[in-house]
Design a protein around this motif. Structure first.
Motif, PDB file in Angstrom:
ATOM      1  N   ALA A   1     -34.609 -23.156 -26.491  1.00 18.11           N
ATOM      2  CA  ALA A   1     -34.460 -24.677 -26.182  1.00 18.11           C
ATOM      3  C   ALA A   1     -33.353 -24.844 -25.242  1.00 18.11           C
TER       4      ALA A   1
ATOM      5  N   LEU B   1     -34.261 -23.539 -22.022  1.00 15.07           N
ATOM      6  CA  LEU B   1     -35.180 -24.813 -21.060  1.00 15.07           C
ATOM      7  C   LEU B   1     -34.338 -25.933 -20.563  1.00 15.07           C
ATOM      8  N   GLN B   2     -33.322 -26.387 -21.258  1.00 13.16           N
ATOM      9  CA  GLN B   2     -32.684 -27.365 -20.807  1.00 13.16           C
ATOM     10  C   GLN B   2     -31.630 -27.265 -19.617  1.00 13.16           C
TER      11      GLN B   2
ATOM     12  N   TYR C   1     -48.215 -23.573 -23.790  1.00 13.63           N
ATOM     13  CA  TYR C   1     -46.918 -23.608 -22.713  1.00 13.63           C
ATOM     14  C   TYR C   1     -47.298 -22.874 -21.730  1.00 13.63           C
TER      15      TYR C   1
ATOM     16  N   LYS D   1     -36.052 -32.482 -26.877  1.00 16.00           N
ATOM     17  CA  LYS D   1     -37.301 -32.582 -26.068  1.00 16.00           C
ATOM     18  C   LYS D   1     -38.130 -31.129 -25.856  1.00 16.00           C
ATOM     19  N   HIS D   2     -37.129 -30.026 -25.845  1.00 14.91           N
ATOM     20  CA  HIS D   2     -37.560 -28.775 -25.664  1.00 14.91           C
ATOM     21  C   HIS D   2     -38.100 -27.974 -27.058  1.00 14.91           C
TER      22      HIS D   2
ATOM     23  N   TYR E   1     -31.634 -31.600 -25.676  1.00 13.08           N
ATOM     24  CA  TYR E   1     -32.088 -30.301 -26.200  1.00 13.08           C
ATOM     25  C   TYR E   1     -33.312 -30.586 -26.929  1.00 13.08           C
TER      26      TYR E   1
ATOM     27  N   ASP F   1     -41.752 -26.757 -27.403  1.00 12.45           N
ATOM     28  CA  ASP F   1     -42.220 -25.459 -26.677  1.00 12.45           C
ATOM     29  C   ASP F   1     -41.406 -24.266 -27.020  1.00 12.45           C
ATOM     30  N   ALA F   2     -40.196 -24.430 -27.364  1.00  9.56           N
ATOM     31  CA  ALA F   2     -39.295 -23.433 -27.594  1.00  9.56           C
ATOM     32  C   ALA F   2     -39.551 -22.836 -29.033  1.00  9.56           C
TER      33      ALA F   2
END
Length: 302
Positions: free
Chosen positions: A86, A89-90, A54, A165-166, A163, A169-170
């Protein structure tokens, strides 16, 4: 050949010469960027042993490291850190925004009108992360809930499924930033001419982790080299042993925090457990080192 006929040829030669000069300039820039560990704007990358990665800006890396540090210092589990990352990120793309929908502000787009705090408080990443964890801790069984459900119980968003989709990565970020895995956290910032400020580094460490993270001997952390003790910084709220794997995890958490803050705090080198990251080094990767230390060793720019 007439004088007028030679003019187009001269024009073409000038254009070719200009193009060659541009290409040589670009090539020289790329070589310089490669040799200094550059590549355009500074970037930070988290890479797992499986090759997942990431990429983010130094600003995003600092905010992610702060969210993680605030969570672990409170004794929150890694799952809580994943949920918080997450969400941020959103809501903000891990940026400390001074605007948003209606009066929403900060990393989590919290609203003063909804009782989250004043605008000044909400735009303090440490405060904002703490308030998020305060609310999350009140959600029964949050660690066993789907991430979207847990995050929504805190945020009350109009788009709760966003939330999800993150989460990958989170999860990668939280695994590295909490120190659970030795996933590489690297940043591409070149060595800077501005000296690092040991007092500022100490202040930021204490803000994120609490004063217990600092060396007990203040003189040991006032020069260009700061050694963070690992054994004494293990979270008091944890029920696990303060030795062995947890001590190693805490060490990597501090080391990765330092790399994430390297551009902001002018940290030139980070060493821990026989591994070392150096700003401006080609590739910006961690390398094996002979440097021995009982803690995490930070070297500031001079």
């Amino acid at each position: 050949m007439s004088k007028t006929a030679s003019l187009p040829r001269r024009g073409r030669l000038l254009r070719i010469g200009a193009a060659v000069a541009v290409l040589l300039g670009v090539a020289g820039y790329l070589v310089a960027q490669y040799e200094t560990g550059g590549g355009g704007a500074p970037r930070c990358t988290v890479t797992s042993a499986d090759g997942d990665s990431y990429r983010m800006s130094p600003e995003q890396a600092v905010n992610a490291a702060t969210i993680s540090a605030v969570g672990t210092t409170r004794g929150m589990p890694e799952r809580a850190v994943t949920i918080a990352l997450a969400t941020a990120l959103q809501e903000s793309g891990l940026r400390n925004l001074n605007h948003g929908d209606r009066d929403s502000l900060g990393l989590f787009q919290q609203r003063p009108s909804q009782g989250w705090g004043t605008a000044k408080q909400i735009t303090d990443p440490v405060y904002a992360a703490g308030k998020f964890y305060d609310h999350l801790a009140k959600v029964p069984g949050y660690s066993r809930l789907p991430l979207t459900v847990a995050a929504q119980r805190v945020q009350r968003s109009g788009f709760p499924q966003a939330y999800a989709k993150h989460e990958p990565d989170a999860a990668l970020l939280s695994a590295a930033l909490t120190g659970r895995t030795q996933a590489a956290v690297t940043c591409s910032a070149a060595k800077g001419a501005t000296p690092g400020d040991a007092a500022k580094v100490r202040t930021e460490l204490a803000r994120d982790f609490g004063p217990g993270v600092l060396p007990t001997n203040r003189d040991a952390g006032s020069g260009p080299v700061l050694v963070l003790p690992v054994a004494s910084t293990v979270v008091a709220a944890s029920t696990e042993s303060t030795g062995g794997p947890q001590r190693t995890q805490r060490g990597w958490e501090l080391a990765h925090w330092a790399v994430a803050h390297s551009s902001e705090l002018r940290i030139e080198r980070v060493s821990y457990a026989g591994r070392e990251w150096t700003a401006g080094q080609s590739g910006n990767d961690w390398h094996t080192t002979d440097t021995k230390s009982d803690g995490v060793r930070l070297t500031l720019s001079k």
